[in-house]
Every structure is written in C-alpha cells, then in structure tokens.
Design a protein around this motif. Structure first.
Motif, mmCIF file in Angstrom:
data_model
loop_
_atom_site.group_PDB
_atom_site.id
_atom_site.type_symbol
_atom_site.label_atom_id
_atom_site.label_comp_id
_atom_site.label_asym_id
_atom_site.label_seq_id
_atom_site.Cartn_x
_atom_site.Cartn_y
_atom_site.Cartn_z
ATOM 1 N N GLU A 142 0.832 -1.191 0.000
ATOM 2 C CA GLU A 142 0.000 0.000 0.000
ATOM 3 C C GLU A 142 0.880 1.258 0.000
ATOM 4 O O GLU A 142 2.040 1.229 0.428
ATOM 5 N N GLU A 200 2.386 4.531 1.303
ATOM 6 C CA GLU A 200 2.686 4.931 2.674
ATOM 7 C C GLU A 200 3.304 6.324 2.711
ATOM 8 O O GLU A 200 3.992 6.760 1.781
ATOM 9 N N PHE A 201 3.044 7.009 3.814
ATOM 10 C CA PHE A 201 3.583 8.336 4.041
ATOM 11 C C PHE A 201 5.082 8.247 4.279
ATOM 12 O O PHE A 201 5.567 7.331 4.951
ATOM 13 N N LEU A 216 -3.326 13.580 10.898
ATOM 14 C CA LEU A 216 -3.870 13.189 9.602
ATOM 15 C C LEU A 216 -2.848 13.312 8.483
ATOM 16 O O LEU A 216 -2.990 12.684 7.438
ATOM 17 N N TYR A 253 -0.139 12.052 8.164
ATOM 18 C CA TYR A 253 0.543 10.791 7.923
ATOM 19 C C TYR A 253 -0.309 9.838 7.073
ATOM 20 O O TYR A 253 0.133 8.738 6.762
ATOM 21 N N SER A 254 -1.489 10.278 6.706
ATOM 22 C CA SER A 254 -2.344 9.474 5.842
ATOM 23 C C SER A 254 -2.581 10.221 4.544
ATOM 24 O O SER A 254 -2.232 11.391 4.415
ATOM 25 N N THR A 255 -3.192 9.560 3.580
ATOM 26 C CA THR A 255 -3.457 10.208 2.294
ATOM 27 C C THR A 255 -4.674 11.117 2.363
ATOM 28 O O THR A 255 -4.875 11.931 1.465
ATOM 29 N N ALA A 256 -5.456 11.029 3.423
ATOM 30 C CA ALA A 256 -6.757 11.703 3.481
ATOM 31 C C ALA A 256 -6.732 13.210 3.191
ATOM 32 O O ALA A 256 -7.560 13.691 2.426
#
Length: 126
Positions: free
Chosen positions: A43, A45-46, A106, A108-111
């Motif tokens: 997946e 990742e940050f 947040l 650190y996520s793709t959101a």
C-alpha cells in the motif's frame, strides 16, 4: 495546484538521491506538501511532509534520520533528500499537496492530500 516530481533513479545501498516536486498553479492555497511511496504489492505509505509556510516537518519512523524534507518558497519546490538508502526504500515516490489545515496526525495518511503529482521511481540495489 499542479505537481511535477523528478529525481528518481537507480542507486546502490547506502547511496543518496534528491527528489524534487515543483508546484504550479494556485500554490498559495497549498498548506502542506507530502511525499508518499508505494512499493510493488504494498500500500501507499507516508514518507515525509512539510508545512508550506511554517516549515514544520513530519517523518515516517522508517526514514527518520536518513531523509530530509525541505522547501524553497521562491521556486515553489519541495525536496526530499534521501541518504543511506536501503533496498526497502525502493518504490514509486509521489508528492502531494493538502490545501487546508488538519490535525497533524492526519498528515501521515493520504486523506488530507487533494493534489497529487506523477510518481518517480527510486530503485535501491543491494
């Protein structure tokens, strides 16, 4: 916001590369710039992030002490200096931009990231 990533390539273990992400368009609307990576079969990742104005930085634990993110506000460019590269760093690296402020967890996520550049491939040989 348009993003153009570059600087990937093939490097030996322990080597260095510097990735660049040039931003154009409504760059003043960008709040934080991030680098993500995706290895085959894994997946996304940050990797690292930087606030465009304040300069606060964020790193994944796996790259702390080896990678450094920086920005040049005049050139509208974000850099990712990658040192002491390992084979597990092999991936397609993408830069992304978030245009609003969120809780820092947040990042650190793709959101939060609305705009994405094309990827640049980094291959680290053992």
């Amino acid at each position: 916001v348009q993003l153009q990533a570059s600087g990937g390539g093939l490097v030996q273990t322990g080597g260095s590369l510097r990735l660049s992400c040039a931003a154009s368009g409504r760059t003043l609307s960008a709040y934080i710039m991030g680098w993500f990576r995706q290895a085959p079969g894994k997946e996304r990742e940050f990797v690292a992030g930087i606030e465009w104005s304040g300069g606060s930085t964020y790193y994944a634990d796996s790259v702390k002490g080896r990678f450094t993110i920086s920005r040049d506000n005049v050139k509208n460019t974000v850099y990712l200096q990658m040192n002491s590269l390992k084979p597990e760093d092999t991936a397609v690296y993408n830069c992304a931009a978030a245009v609003a402020k969120y809780d820092s967890d947040l990042y650190y996520s793709t959101a939060p990231y609305r705009y994405w550049g094309q990827g640049t491939l980094v291959t680290v040989s053992s």
